[in-house]
Write an enzyme that holds these catalytic residues in place. Structure first.
Site, mmCIF file in Angstrom:
data_model
loop_
_atom_site.group_PDB
_atom_site.id
_atom_site.type_symbol
_atom_site.label_atom_id
_atom_site.label_comp_id
_atom_site.label_asym_id
_atom_site.label_seq_id
_atom_site.Cartn_x
_atom_site.Cartn_y
_atom_site.Cartn_z
ATOM 1 N N ASP A 72 0.809 -1.221 0.000
ATOM 2 C CA ASP A 72 0.000 0.000 0.000
ATOM 3 C C ASP A 72 0.845 1.275 0.000
ATOM 4 O OD1 ASP A 72 1.072 -0.071 2.518
ATOM 5 O OD2 ASP A 72 -0.830 -0.058 3.606
ATOM 6 N N CYS A 75 4.753 -0.089 2.879
ATOM 7 C CA CYS A 75 5.314 -1.405 3.201
ATOM 8 C C CYS A 75 6.698 -1.316 3.857
ATOM 9 C CB CYS A 75 5.352 -2.309 1.974
ATOM 10 S SG CYS A 75 6.201 -1.590 0.556
ATOM 11 N N ILE A 168 9.777 10.924 11.887
ATOM 12 C CA ILE A 168 11.173 10.792 12.344
ATOM 13 C C ILE A 168 12.121 10.857 11.143
ATOM 14 C CG2 ILE A 168 12.846 9.148 13.297
ATOM 15 C CD1 ILE A 168 10.679 8.248 15.275
ATOM 16 N N HIS A 255 8.172 -2.891 -3.660
ATOM 17 C CA HIS A 255 7.609 -3.529 -2.461
ATOM 18 C C HIS A 255 8.669 -4.157 -1.546
ATOM 19 C CE1 HIS A 255 4.541 -5.223 0.045
ATOM 20 N NE2 HIS A 255 5.083 -6.416 -0.070
#
Length: 262
Positions: A72, A75, A168, A255
């Protein structure tokens, strides 16, 4: 002319509708983070493809299991969070260091100019997740592992963790802007890149995201690249360079999933 515009509009609507249907199918059929699966499950995806089959064979000499993440755009961050917290469950001193760093991270982001009220909920949820998977809890390691799996498959908790890790990462890019500017392709400034490619959910991650997050949290990541590159072996890259990996990921174009060494 009007009919052309109407056809374009209908086509755009159809594309958007199809895209939403695909996204819904992914959500309905793919958990945010799967159970551990044998690495050999990858063979079914590349059945008959000699290049990938040879590389999966090579990979299976080093790794036994894979844990899939939902494709999405989040990942990398989700895989990072799951894998690192899983490592910390069985390493008390490393967990304590990370928890302290996580506690202090909000103040550091505020100093960099992030509004405190924007960070509050995300940081609070991030800390709650960290505390719930503490190796110092009065639970067995397998119970804490189950708790981690449950939390990071709950959309609310899981997405808040991803958002905070993105913040972060963005903070690290801002803090060391001169260094990271060298990694950015095109005419993006660091600020534009942070706001457009790092902070928003569902934006895919690249080397720059990985280096910044790993450096910010002091966590080493090894990424195994499964692609059509030459040779029958999978190339691995460690981030930051020279760091001892605690997190193992596999990258296939677009991915990231989690790996478990033999």
């Amino acid at each position: 002319m009007e009919s052309f515009k109407q056809n374009d509009g209908n086509r755009d609507e159809l594309i958007i509708k199809q895209q939403r249907e695909i996204e819904k199918e992914i959500i309905d059929t793919t958990p945010l983070v799967s159970e551990q699966l044998p690495l050999t499950c990858l063979w079914a995806e590349y059945n008959g493809d000699e290049i990938f089959t040879a590389k999966i064979q090579d990979l299976s000499k080093k790794y036994k299991f894979i844990r899939r993440t939902r494709p999405d755009g989040n990942c990398f961050f989700r895989a990072f969070a799951y894998s690192y917290l899983e490592y910390l469950i069985s390493n008390v001193s490393a967990y304590q260091e990370f928890r302290k760093l996580a506690e202090e991270s909000k103040d550091k982001l505020v100093q960099l100019g992030y509004p405190s009220f924007t960070l509050e909920d995300f940081h609070e949820t991030f800390m709650e997740v960290i505390k719930r998977v503490s190796p110092e809890n009065d639970q067995s390691q397998s119970e804490v592992q189950s708790e981690l799996h449950k939390i990071l498959n709950e959309q609310g908790y899981s997405d808040y963790v991803v958002v905070y890790l993105r913040l972060i990462t963005s903070g690290k890019l801002q803090e060391e802007a001169d260094f990271y500017q060298n990694f950015i392709e095109g005419d993006f400034t660091i600020e534009e890149f942070r706001h457009q490619e790092v902070e928003p959910m569902y934006k895919e991650s690249d080397h720059i995201h990985i280096i910044a997050l790993c450096t910010a949290l002091g966590a080493g990541v090894r990424v195994e690249y499964l692609d059509r590159g030459e040779g029958g072996t999978v190339k691995a890259h460690d981030f930051p360079e020279g760091a001892e990996p605690r997190i193992y990921l596999i990258y296939r174009p677009g991915h990231y999933d989690i790996l478990y060494p033999n």
